[in-house]
Write a protein that holds these residues in place. Sequence first.
Motif, PDB file in Angstrom:
ATOM      1  N   CYS A 413      42.503   9.428 -20.417  1.00 40.41           N
ATOM      2  CA  CYS A 413      42.858  10.184 -19.213  1.00 40.41           C
ATOM      3  C   CYS A 413      42.097   9.656 -17.998  1.00 40.41           C
ATOM      4  N   VAL A 414      40.783   9.412 -18.177  1.00 44.20           N
ATOM      5  CA  VAL A 414      39.986   8.894 -17.070  1.00 44.20           C
ATOM      6  C   VAL A 414      40.470   7.505 -16.664  1.00 44.20           C
ATOM      7  N   ALA A 415      40.769   6.662 -17.668  1.00 45.24           N
ATOM      8  CA  ALA A 415      41.259   5.309 -17.382  1.00 45.24           C
ATOM      9  C   ALA A 415      42.590   5.337 -16.632  1.00 45.24           C
ATOM     10  N   ALA A 416      43.391   6.393 -16.858  1.00 45.71           N
ATOM     11  CA  ALA A 416      44.685   6.515 -16.181  1.00 45.71           C
ATOM     12  C   ALA A 416      44.539   7.052 -14.766  1.00 45.71           C
ATOM     13  N   GLY A 417      43.314   7.414 -14.363  1.00 48.43           N
ATOM     14  CA  GLY A 417      43.090   7.886 -13.003  1.00 48.43           C
ATOM     15  C   GLY A 417      42.893   9.374 -12.867  1.00 48.43           C
ATOM     16  N   VAL A 418      42.825  10.094 -13.991  1.00 52.11           N
ATOM     17  CA  VAL A 418      42.576  11.532 -13.937  1.00 52.11           C
ATOM     18  C   VAL A 418      41.102  11.769 -13.617  1.00 52.11           C
ATOM     19  N   ALA A 419      40.821  12.728 -12.735  1.00 52.05           N
ATOM     20  CA  ALA A 419      39.436  13.037 -12.383  1.00 52.05           C
ATOM     21  C   ALA A 419      38.652  13.450 -13.622  1.00 52.05           C
TER      22      ALA A 419
END
Length: 476
Positions: A413-419
């Motif tokens: 999720c973080v790698a996909a740009g989610v905070a």
Amino acid sequence: ARAAAAAVVAAAGAGVKPVMLSVCDSHVNFECPSVCESTSSSDKLDLMGGLSPANDKQCEDACRDHSECDGFVFSESPKQCWGVKGPTTEVPDWADLRPLSGVQLGKCSAPFPADEKNFNTNANERCVKPSPYLPGPQQTKFLSCRSPPWGRCGLFGDPHIHTFDTNAIDRCPTIPGKRNTEVLQAVATGVHSLIQMPPSTGSDLLVTGRFGAVSAPTVAILKGLAVQGSFIGSGELVVEIQGKNDPGGMGAVQPTWKDASGIRHEILKRDVANKTNTSWTDEHLHATLQWTSLNLVDVHHGSSSSSSSTLRPVWTFHFKTESGEVFLRVYMTWQSDTLFDATISMQKDHSHDQEGLCGNFDCIPGDDGKNATQQESYKISDGGLFQFIDASTGRGPVSPPAATELSGLVEGCVAAGVAPGLSEMCAHDISRLGSESDKKKDDIDDIFNSYKFFGSNRAVTPSKRGAGCGHPNGHR
């Protein structure tokens, strides 16, 4: 001042939302464990003319003497004092977001832990720890009979709810578990009260959420939202998403507004073919529908470009009192053919108690937690408001996935740009798509985009105090 206060009480007793008065005997009547200094949370006021305050009382007196001061922040070490009022910094292309008539608590930062060992040093979350460590101001205090602050309740995914009193999305300077502000996980389908004022009846203001399911009864999502009550002239807003067998077809949205005369209007239809921006206004409601490819959090930070070419509809509903003051704002985003995400922004009403899944708005985050059994008490009859939800679809309590299953999903999720503050909720939603073979890329991308809409993964800039942490906690 006494006569003015009596008028407020009389108005409250008559079921009319009282008008905030500009002159009265001011005193501190609301204290919040947060620091309001960003331009998105407030405008800062110089109360001391560059001088250091002797104590908290001197700071309070200086705020009382300043006609624009709604509240103040005092620091004992080092001694600092500044006033705060509602934020006026505009957001390009989104005039509905600001200015606000009071401080936006949802954009204030959480207090620094007294023990610096509890500061969040996780490299992935990029909180900036000052050296030497200075905890700084820990509270914002508000004066009575000045503009009250605004709080924010968010509903994301299946659905995760962060209440008016929690900064659950913000993982700086501490993670939510360290400050008792974990997100609330809704565990049942049906109609639930999100805001109920007074708590016993909701006759003054009742905001309800309809939690439904997709194909699997173990995944609940926000399918509809309604607002009604005497504070909005007994008006009634209903927004819901339709299914494949409903008149509008899969994913159709046709909000309705029943005005003070009892006339029901169809407003702001989701027109997929033309994607037309439109608006609706009457004495108690100002509503807009805007199609955008931008995440509002990027707009808030001044971005004018987007990596996405997909236009997404955003509904904004501003509710007005009899005197025309806006006291409640609801933002809803169409995330897919099956669900909404929503944010409710509400001005604190000191004269009325409230309850609901969005919390009691008392600035005490520790009293907002509700387990599955407690949530059942907030399930209510919709009185026929919602038309397009299969009431037979049920859902039982959902057990959280194992930590080993979550770890990789959080990183994804973080790698996909989610905070980072949203990444755990994002991971929970993806885990409920089923086994690896059941997960579809489009479904995962929908979840990524849903959370990125409310907070993106961006670099952190230290604050002017010499201490800082990122607050990727959305745009409202």
